[in-house]
Design a protein around this motif. Structure first.
Motif, PDB file in Angstrom:
ATOM      1  N   PHE A 154       0.830  -1.199   0.000  1.00 50.29           N
ATOM      2  CA  PHE A 154       0.000   0.000   0.000  1.00 50.29           C
ATOM      3  C   PHE A 154       0.871   1.258   0.000  1.00 50.29           C
ATOM      4  N   LEU A 155       0.262   2.422   0.017  1.00 56.86           N
ATOM      5  CA  LEU A 155       1.004   3.664  -0.181  1.00 56.86           C
ATOM      6  C   LEU A 155       2.096   3.858   0.852  1.00 56.86           C
ATOM      7  N   PHE A 156       1.823   3.466   2.092  1.00 59.35           N
ATOM      8  CA  PHE A 156       2.811   3.596   3.157  1.00 59.35           C
ATOM      9  C   PHE A 156       3.122   2.229   3.772  1.00 59.35           C
ATOM     10  N   GLY A 157       3.098   1.219   2.919  1.00 63.23           N
ATOM     11  CA  GLY A 157       3.380  -0.147   3.349  1.00 63.23           C
ATOM     12  C   GLY A 157       2.108  -0.860   3.751  1.00 63.23           C
ATOM     13  N   THR A 158       1.615  -0.569   4.953  1.00 57.55           N
ATOM     14  CA  THR A 158       0.359  -1.149   5.400  1.00 57.55           C
ATOM     15  C   THR A 158      -0.797  -0.202   5.059  1.00 57.55           C
ATOM     16  N   PHE A 159      -1.986  -0.766   4.934  1.00 59.31           N
ATOM     17  CA  PHE A 159      -3.154   0.030   4.578  1.00 59.31           C
ATOM     18  C   PHE A 159      -3.464   1.022   5.695  1.00 59.31           C
ATOM     19  N   GLY A 160      -3.749   2.257   5.298  1.00 60.95           N
ATOM     20  CA  GLY A 160      -4.044   3.280   6.286  1.00 60.95           C
ATOM     21  C   GLY A 160      -4.968   4.347   5.741  1.00 60.95           C
ATOM     22  N   ALA A 161      -4.970   5.483   6.411  1.00 62.99           N
ATOM     23  CA  ALA A 161      -5.900   6.562   6.083  1.00 62.99           C
ATOM     24  C   ALA A 161      -5.726   7.064   4.658  1.00 62.99           C
ATOM     25  N   ALA A 162      -4.487   7.208   4.204  1.00 61.08           N
ATOM     26  CA  ALA A 162      -4.269   7.712   2.849  1.00 61.08           C
ATOM     27  C   ALA A 162      -4.846   6.754   1.810  1.00 61.08           C
ATOM     28  N   ASP A 163      -4.655   5.460   2.022  1.00 57.50           N
ATOM     29  CA  ASP A 163      -5.239   4.473   1.105  1.00 57.50           C
ATOM     30  C   ASP A 163      -6.758   4.562   1.114  1.00 57.50           C
ATOM     31  N   ALA A 164      -7.338   4.760   2.295  1.00 61.00           N
ATOM     32  CA  ALA A 164      -8.792   4.878   2.386  1.00 61.00           C
ATOM     33  C   ALA A 164      -9.291   6.073   1.594  1.00 61.00           C
ATOM     34  N   MET A 165      -8.559   7.169   1.637  1.00 59.52           N
ATOM     35  CA  MET A 165      -8.978   8.356   0.904  1.00 59.52           C
ATOM     36  C   MET A 165      -8.919   8.147  -0.606  1.00 59.52           C
ATOM     37  N   TYR A 166      -8.002   7.311  -1.070  1.00 54.91           N
ATOM     38  CA  TYR A 166      -7.878   7.058  -2.511  1.00 54.91           C
ATOM     39  C   TYR A 166      -8.640   5.817  -2.970  1.00 54.91           C
ATOM     40  N   ALA A 167      -9.287   5.105  -2.042  1.00 56.66           N
ATOM     41  CA  ALA A 167      -9.993   3.879  -2.419  1.00 56.66           C
ATOM     42  C   ALA A 167     -11.049   4.114  -3.507  1.00 56.66           C
ATOM     43  N   PRO A 168     -11.863   5.182  -3.446  1.00 61.53           N
ATOM     44  CA  PRO A 168     -12.836   5.385  -4.525  1.00 61.53           C
ATOM     45  C   PRO A 168     -12.190   5.623  -5.889  1.00 61.53           C
ATOM     46  N   VAL A 169     -10.963   6.142  -5.884  1.00 64.28           N
ATOM     47  CA  VAL A 169     -10.257   6.332  -7.155  1.00 64.28           C
ATOM     48  C   VAL A 169      -9.930   4.981  -7.777  1.00 64.28           C
ATOM     49  N   VAL A 170      -9.552   4.030  -6.944  1.00 63.63           N
ATOM     50  CA  VAL A 170      -9.303   2.671  -7.445  1.00 63.63           C
ATOM     51  C   VAL A 170     -10.558   2.147  -8.139  1.00 63.63           C
ATOM     52  N   SER A 171     -11.703   2.328  -7.510  1.00 63.23           N
ATOM     53  CA  SER A 171     -12.962   1.893  -8.111  1.00 63.23           C
ATOM     54  C   SER A 171     -13.225   2.614  -9.423  1.00 63.23           C
ATOM     55  N   ARG A 172     -13.031   3.912  -9.449  1.00 64.27           N
ATOM     56  CA  ARG A 172     -13.249   4.682 -10.675  1.00 64.27           C
ATOM     57  C   ARG A 172     -12.345   4.195 -11.803  1.00 64.27           C
ATOM     58  N   PHE A 173     -11.076   4.014 -11.500  1.00 65.85           N
ATOM     59  CA  PHE A 173     -10.138   3.562 -12.533  1.00 65.85           C
ATOM     60  C   PHE A 173     -10.537   2.197 -13.089  1.00 65.85           C
ATOM     61  N   GLN A 174     -11.054   1.327 -12.226  1.00 65.83           N
ATOM     62  CA  GLN A 174     -11.512   0.024 -12.689  1.00 65.83           C
ATOM     63  C   GLN A 174     -12.772   0.144 -13.540  1.00 65.83           C
ATOM     64  N   THR A 175     -13.749   0.883 -13.040  1.00 65.16           N
ATOM     65  CA  THR A 175     -15.043   0.978 -13.703  1.00 65.16           C
ATOM     66  C   THR A 175     -14.925   1.584 -15.094  1.00 65.16           C
ATOM     67  N   TYR A 176     -14.074   2.596 -15.219  1.00 64.71           N
ATOM     68  CA  TYR A 176     -13.977   3.300 -16.498  1.00 64.71           C
ATOM     69  C   TYR A 176     -12.739   2.884 -17.287  1.00 64.71           C
ATOM     70  N   ASP A 177     -12.142   1.762 -16.872  1.00 62.83           N
ATOM     71  CA  ASP A 177     -11.023   1.179 -17.603  1.00 62.83           C
ATOM     72  C   ASP A 177      -9.956   2.229 -17.916  1.00 62.83           C
ATOM     73  N   VAL A 178      -9.612   3.010 -16.899  1.00 62.54           N
ATOM     74  CA  VAL A 178      -8.630   4.083 -17.073  1.00 62.54           C
ATOM     75  C   VAL A 178      -7.246   3.461 -17.224  1.00 62.54           C
ATOM     76  N   PRO A 179      -6.532   3.799 -18.287  1.00 63.25           N
ATOM     77  CA  PRO A 179      -5.203   3.205 -18.471  1.00 63.25           C
ATOM     78  C   PRO A 179      -4.202   3.762 -17.455  1.00 63.25           C
ATOM     79  N   VAL A 180      -3.523   2.857 -16.760  1.00 64.84           N
ATOM     80  CA  VAL A 180      -2.513   3.247 -15.774  1.00 64.84           C
ATOM     81  C   VAL A 180      -1.281   2.383 -15.968  1.00 64.84           C
ATOM     82  N   GLY A 181      -0.181   2.827 -15.391  1.00 63.55           N
ATOM     83  CA  GLY A 181       1.061   2.083 -15.469  1.00 63.55           C
ATOM     84  C   GLY A 181       1.083   0.873 -14.555  1.00 63.55           C
ATOM     85  N   ALA A 182       2.154   0.108 -14.650  1.00 62.70           N
ATOM     86  CA  ALA A 182       2.266  -1.146 -13.905  1.00 62.70           C
ATOM     87  C   ALA A 182       2.243  -0.920 -12.396  1.00 62.70           C
ATOM     88  N   GLU A 183       2.889   0.142 -11.910  1.00 62.65           N
ATOM     89  CA  GLU A 183       2.932   0.384 -10.471  1.00 62.65           C
ATOM     90  C   GLU A 183       1.537   0.701  -9.926  1.00 62.65           C
TER      91      GLU A 183
END
Length: 226
Positions: A154-183
């Motif tokens: 995760f962003l700081f090794g273990t899952f935490g507040a910052a990951d929680a704040m970006y979690a909806p972005v993960v969903s958006r990127f998946q739903t709209y098939d947003v092209p992203v890099g390997a990392e």
């Protein structure tokens, strides 16, 4: 008295997902109430607890906390053992900075690609403004993983507040098939593999509410079969 989190629809309410997944992954026990965003009684139900009349709102006895990031900060104070923020001072400062950037920014991405777990993945035409938001988010993720992510996926090794704040972005990127890099793709896979994420997603897919404002392609867009 146990913590009580009032949230909106799991399919659509990105702000609700943030404190919910932070609490679930951290093992902070709570009760939840889902109030459909389009419910005629929404304001009457939520208003007495939330200064904005919006979700999410955390109820802790006589305390009422609304706004996702404020809820997470309250939980970090109340449950320091949960480790929502990194222990290292430098990492913690950076985590708070990018969490606040997420809270305040990326308006183009939010507007064009609303969170919608039930939409079949498909890529719309992305505006230059959305592409800039995507590029900035990828840069944030890469930088965090490089500087602070050695202890886990995760962003700081273990899952935490910052990951929680970006979690909806993960969903958006998946739903709209947003092209992203390997990392970024590897980070998204780690988030999507969390049992808490799977639980939220499965509940979202069982919901039957459909709101046109959160369906940018129209309400007839093919939806994921459950």
């Amino acid at each position: 008295m146990s913590l009580h989190l009032v949230i909106g629809n799991k399919n659509y309410s990105s702000w609700s997902l943030r404190p919910w997944i932070a609490m679930r992954v951290a093992g902070i026990p709570f009760e939840e109430t889902v109030v459909p965003l389009g419910d005629p009684g929404f304001k009457a139900t939520v208003g007495p607890h939330s200064g904005t009349g919006k979700v999410p709102v955390l109820i802790d006895g006589d305390v009422r906390v609304w706004e996702s990031l404020a809820i997470i900060e309250y939980l970090a104070d109340k449950c320091p053992e949960a480790g929502l923020w990194p222990a290292d001072r430098v990492a913690r400062a950076h985590a708070r900075t990018i969490a606040t950037e997420m809270h305040a920014g990326f308006a183009a991405l939010r507007t064009a690609l609303p969170m919608n777990f039930s939409r079949q993945p498909a890529r719309p035409v992305l505006s230059d403004e959305v592409k800039r938001d995507v590029s900035r988010i990828e840069a944030i993720w890469r930088d965090c993983r490089k500087r602070f992510g050695t202890g886990g996926p995760f962003l700081f090794g273990t899952f935490g507040a910052a990951d929680a704040m970006y979690a909806p972005v993960v969903s958006r990127f998946q739903t709209y098939d947003v092209p992203v890099g390997a990392e970024a793709a590897a980070y998204m896979e780690a988030v999507a593999a969390l049992p808490a994420w799977v639980s939220w997603r499965d509940a979202a897919l069982r919901e039957t509410w459909v709101y046109p404002n959160d369906e940018p392609d129209g309400p007839e867009v093919p939806r994921i079969d459950t």
